[in-house]
Design a protein around this motif. Structure first.
Motif, mmCIF file in Angstrom:
data_model
loop_
_atom_site.group_PDB
_atom_site.id
_atom_site.type_symbol
_atom_site.label_atom_id
_atom_site.label_comp_id
_atom_site.label_asym_id
_atom_site.label_seq_id
_atom_site.Cartn_x
_atom_site.Cartn_y
_atom_site.Cartn_z
ATOM 1 N N THR A 217 0.871 -1.169 0.000
ATOM 2 C CA THR A 217 0.000 0.000 0.000
ATOM 3 C C THR A 217 0.908 1.218 0.000
ATOM 4 O OG1 THR A 217 -1.677 -1.221 1.237
ATOM 5 C CG2 THR A 217 -1.893 1.180 1.174
ATOM 6 N N ASN B 218 1.268 4.104 2.447
ATOM 7 C CA ASN B 218 1.613 3.790 3.833
ATOM 8 C C ASN B 218 3.128 3.774 4.061
ATOM 9 O OD1 ASN B 218 -0.967 1.382 4.895
ATOM 10 N ND2 ASN B 218 -1.052 3.580 4.486
ATOM 11 N N ASN C 103 2.073 4.847 -7.783
ATOM 12 C CA ASN C 103 2.962 4.011 -6.947
ATOM 13 C C ASN C 103 4.420 4.172 -7.351
ATOM 14 O OD1 ASN C 103 0.603 3.112 -5.789
ATOM 15 N ND2 ASN C 103 0.998 0.942 -6.128
#
Length: 127
Positions: free
Chosen positions: A28, A31, A77
């Motif tokens: 994730t 995070n 990402n």
């Protein structure tokens, strides 16, 4: 399975620029704090730059301040390292790293802070 894949390295003349990218998968991304480290031949790996989960906190090594910029795109990402005014002493293998920090302003600058590592990309700066 977490993967960090660096790209964008290469050979450049002194004074030139490169942009490194690190694409993360299997985690994730928002995070995690992200960082770039480098290791030159015969030297220990050193921290270059780091960025917290939302990009509001950053860290730069003194040797790259004013020349390198770290950024991230959480939708993709991906973390980036824009390198300008490159010097021969910037020659090294550059590694991307991820630290699980949840939604923290924390930005680690030591190897022990980081949980996952990429394989590295070579940057060579010729004089």
């Amino acid at each position: 399975q977490v993967q960090l894949v660096e790209s964008g390295g290469g050979l450049v003349q002194a004074g030139g620029s490169l942009r490194l990218s690190c694409a993360a998968s299997g985690l994730t991304f928002n995070n995690y704090a992200m960082a770039w480290f480098r290791q030159a031949p015969g030297k220990e790996r050193e921290s270059v730059a780091a960025i917290n989960w939302n990009g509001r906190s950053t860290y730069y090594a003194d040797s790259v301040k004013g020349r390198f910029t770290i950024s991230r795109d959480n939708a993709k990402n991906t973390v980036y390292l824009q390198m300008s005014s490159l010097k021969p002493e910037d020659t090294a293998v550059y590694y991307c790293a991820a630290e699980h920090t949840y939604y923290s302003s924390k930005v680690g600058n030591t190897e022990d802070d980081y949980d996952y590592w990429g394989q590295g990309t070579q940057v060579t700066v010729s004089a």
